[in-house]
Design a protein around this motif. Structure first.
Motif: not given
Lengths: 298, 587
Positions: A197, A200-201, B6, B92-93, B96, B115
């Motif tokens: 993760h 992931r960008m 993102e 996703a995180d 975050l 996910q």
């Protein structure tokens, strides 16, 4: 820009007529059937003559023929070698030998792929059925190290494909970045592969995952990355080092347990080969991720 | 429900059109197989593009660490303001998500279902992000990856060692050029005013003076006080009058002055460059700089080619880097190889005596090789290693320079035996009491002297305290002074001086040796023996004058204070005085 190691005189070639093409000395214009004439049969799609290199004496002519796997070639001369077409002609990444070939007007350069240094090359030479990296593929490469094998994968997938190279070590990362500067289809990622993760960008969906991480929790790493980035029906190629997973158990037992772990995460293995004689107690497992259900087609 | 996705190009906020899909995610991928079906599940609500790579980099680093970047915060505020308060955000995180919740009070969800959804969106990323061509995205991803990697590896520009190599080369070039120009200036101006060259040896001063005075005739009025000192200025002016140089035109002096300008500029630049080199060296290789100094370190790096190359060399090579010609010549002719190369110019090797230079150069090379390796290959190194090693070497230098005076092991006896055969230089110091010419007479000391002369009691006293012993000795001295007639004065002064010095020494010595010294003293001053005897005959017959004079005398001697006090007291028995002295010395 001529290759420095190759001298036209062919030091070792004098009088060494070993039959086939290797024996003939002299200009390019010679017909291939010069000596034993057995050459033609061998290279139906041959790319023409090349000046010798890669374990061969300088100045020898070799013939490049495509391998069963797309994007990979074989250089046939006195000794055969696995080669890939160099995307950055004139430069060697880790000091490997290069072969120059003239095909009509174009000059092509091929880099020799050393199976002792690269697990993927060892697998190919060991006869793996499919590597799932045809030109144009997007590959996620875990455990890129200094980028020696990554450069070859980049050659194989060509400018249309993409290689996301993940490496955690800083020292190796520096070399990887320097290599990636020259090759625009390599995206260097200096991150821990255990946390997909985090990058992931930078990564899109990929078609193939290649893992050479040599960690005990390798299976988990691969499955995490597959869940994040590997498309349905995508393939994976994993190199397993038995002593790294469990140094006390027998290699076969280790390979079997790893395969079981992979199966639990929907990574279905399709073939497994050992890397003898190039590596000891190593195996490469190739498989498919979330295979499409039979009947619907992939 | 909103979905935060993102990408390398920017942030995308999707609206999840059918929330029930999240509950059952196994077949979610079916819906995302084609772009049309995908667009039925999620719709792009807002796409916030990154304006430049720096913004993208900061956003990515924040995402890596699980923090909320500024651009994300702004975006979410805008979006949330438009949407309802109860909107949930899928991220996703999880980390975050927590951060967003804290900062913006926005509900965030992050689980396996999310996910899966992210995965599907990623599959159809090109289609869903309609306004963004995929090639653009790939290029941005590549650029972002490179800048992120650089940031991670801390590719800081001040860690580049090429600057050092170039700067050192330039420094040498500048020195050569400067020397050429200065020689030329001297020769050229020497035609006009040769004496100036002989007066001023410093090049920069010479050039400055030329700039100020121009031709000789202006020298008299010229003000050179801020460049030269008074005498030199006077010399220059004097020499200008009687100079035997030729006359030159205005044009000529103008040209010479232009050359002087150049010289001044170049020397100024050279100083600046040297400062730059030092600061760079400290930034790139702090440990090596501490050990060998900036200039020597820079030359070593330049000689090896790069810092990594220098790190690869073994210590023996580092020791003789720069002396290759001598090395190979010696190897070929089977002679002694050189002991030092560039390392010779370092401070540590320079400050040792020539016998030890070879040893120190070897030690320094070993430590320098270690320091170089740490600097070149280590990450975030401090200067502890360099400082520690330097200290070690300095200690070793001091031990070696002392010679082999100290035995590292063994009993103290061997040291004593050693010292017996080791000549100790006797330092004679000028006694202040020598200055005093007026003879003094003291009563009190006589008794002590009398007791002091008795052999056995002497050592006893000495054993008590050193100061006590010294007191005794001093009183002897003073006693000798008392019995003064004019001719004897001088002799006594001499002996006093000698004795005063010897008292200094006697303090240091051990018990056994002091009586010997005393005997020596006595032997030396054979002349004084007579007066001693004479004095000893004196008893309390000596008047108070002595006491007073003793007072004044003692004021001049080193440890006079106690004695002065003693003498003020009325004469009492010896024992009492001894006691007093003892008590005072104890204090």
């Amino acid at each position: 820009m001529g290759p420095p190691g190759f001298s036209p005189g062919g030091r070792g070639g004098r009088g060494g007529s070993r039959g086939g093409f290797g024996g003939s000395r002299g200009g390019f214009g010679r017909s291939p059937g010069g000596r034993g004439g057995g050459g033609f049969g061998r290279s139906p799609g041959g790319r023409g003559r090349g000046r010798g290199g890669g374990g061969m004496r300088g100045g020898k002519k070799v013939i490049i023929e495509p391998h069963r796997h797309e994007g990979v070639f074989i250089a046939r001369g006195k000794e055969d070698a696995l080669v890939t077409m160099n995307m950055v002609p004139g430069e060697a990444v880790y000091g490997e030998k290069r072969i120059q070939v003239e095909e009509g007007e174009t000059k092509l350069e091929y880099r020799v792929w050393n199976p002792f240094r690269s697990k993927l090359a060892a697998a190919i030479l060991g006869g793996v059925d499919k590597i799932h990296m045809p030109p144009g593929t997007k590959v996620l490469y875990l455990g890129a190290a200094s980028g020696t094998t990554v450069s070859h994968v980049s050659d194989v997938v060509g400018p249309e494909g993409l290689v996301y190279a993940v490496e955690f070590s800083q020292r190796s990362g520096r070399d990887l970045i320097n290599m990636a500067k020259k090759r625009t289809n390599v995206i260097p990622i200096i991150e821990d592969a255990r946390h997909p993760h985090k990058y992931r960008m930078l990564v899109g969906m990929v078609d193939t995952v290649f893992a050479d991480v040599a960690q005990p929790d390798q299976a988990r790493i691969v499955s995490l990355n597959a869940q994040h980035f590997l498309k349905n029906g995508g393939h994976f190629v994993i190199s397993i080092k038995a002593s790294c997973i469990d140094s006390t158990a027998t290699p076969e037992a280790v390979f079997a347990s790893e395969v079981k772990k992979l199966q639990a995460d929907k990574l279905k293995p399709q073939e497994q080969i050992t890397l003898e004689p190039y590596e000891r107690d190593h195996a490469v497992v190739v498989g498919v991720f979330r295979p499409p259900p039979k009947g619907t087609g992939s | 429900m909103l979905v935060l996705f993102e990408t390398a190009a920017g942030y995308a906020i999707f609206k999840l059109l059918d929330e029930k899909k999240l509950a059952k995610t196994e077949n979610l991928y079916h819906d995302f197989q084609t772009p049309e079906t995908a667009s039925k599940v999620v719709k792009l609500k807002h796409f916030e593009k990154f304006h430049d790579t720096t913004e993208a980099l900061s956003a990515t680093t924040a995402a890596v660490e699980g923090k909320v970047s500024k651009s994300l915060k702004k975006l979410l505020k805008n979006v949330v303001a438009k949407a309802e308060a109860t909107e949930q955000l899928l991220v996703a995180d999880p980390k975050l998500g927590l951060a967003i919740k804290e900062k913006l009070q926005l509900q965030c969800i992050s689980n396996t279902a999310v996910q899966e959804l992210m995965r599907c969106i990623r599959c159809q990323m090109d289609a869903l992000l309609a306004g963004l061509p995929s090639k653009d995205l790939a290029a941005m991803a590549l650029g972002l990856a490179h800048s992120l990697s650089r940031y991670k590896l801390k590719f800081s520009p001040d860690k580049v060692d090429t600057m050092i190599v170039q700067a050192v080369g330039l420094l040498d070039d500048l020195d050569k050029e400067l020397n050429n120009y200065i020689m030329r200036t001297r020769e050229w101006y020497g035609w006009h005013f040769p004496e100036l060259g002989k007066i001023l040896n410093d090049n920069v001063l010479y050039v400055k003076v030329i700039k100020v005075i121009g031709t000789r005739d202006h020298a008299l009025e010229a003000d050179l006080s801020d460049i030269l000192s008074e005498e030199v200025e006077a010399q220059v002016k004097e020499a200008a009058e009687i100079s035997m140089g030729t006359e030159i035109a205005e044009e000529d002096i103008l040209n010479i002055q232009h050359l002087c300008d150049q010289v001044i500029e170049i020397s100024g630049y050279r100083a600046q460059l040297f400062d730059y080199l030092r600061s760079r060296m400290m930034a790139i290789t702090p440990n090596l700089t501490i050990l060998v100094g900036e200039l020597v370190g820079a030359r070593l790096i330049a000689h090896a080619g790069s810092l990594i190359n220098l790190a690869k060399h073994p210590a023996s090579t580092v020791q003789i880097l720069g002396a290759e010609k001598a090395l190979f010549r010696a190897l070929k002719s089977n002679k002694e190889t050189p002991k030092y190369g560039l390392i010779y110019h370092s401070a540590l090797v320079g400050q040792t005596s020539s016998k030890l230079k070879g040893k120190i150069s070897r030690m320094l090379a070993a430590k320098a090789a270690l320091a170089t390796r740490v600097d070149a290959l280590g990450e975030d190194v401090g200067i502890e290693l360099g400082a520690e090693h330097k200290l070690k070497i300095e200690r070793r230098i001091s031990i070696l320079e002392e010679g082999k005076l100290h035995r590292i092991s063994g009993t103290g006896r061997s040291q004593a035996r050693f010292e017996k055969h080791h000549t100790k230089s006797e330092v004679r110091q000028y006694g202040d009491a020598q200055d005093f010419a007026i003879p003094t007479k003291r009563k009190v000391e006589i008794e002590e002297v009398g007791s002091g002369e008795a052999g056995p009691s002497q050592p006893k006293k000495k054993r008590k305290t050193d100061i006590g012993e010294q007191v005794v000795v001093k009183e002897e001295i003073k006693e000798e002074e008392e019995d003064v007639t004019v001719p004897k004065k001088k002799k006594k002064k001499k002996s006093l001086g000698a004795e005063a010095s010897e008292t200094v020494v006697t303090e240091m010595e051990t018990f056994e040796e002091s009586p010997k010294k005393k005997k020596k003293k006595i032997k030396q001053e054979i002349e004084e023996e007579q007066p001693e005897e004479v004095v000893s005959q004196f008893d309390e017959s000596v008047g108070e004058k002595k006491k007073k004079k003793k007072k004044s005398l003692t004021a001049e001697t080193e440890h006079g204070y106690e004695e002065a006090e003693e003498q003020i007291a009325t004469p009492s028995s010896e024992k009492k005085k001894k006691k007093k002295r003892k008590s005072e010395s104890m204090e």
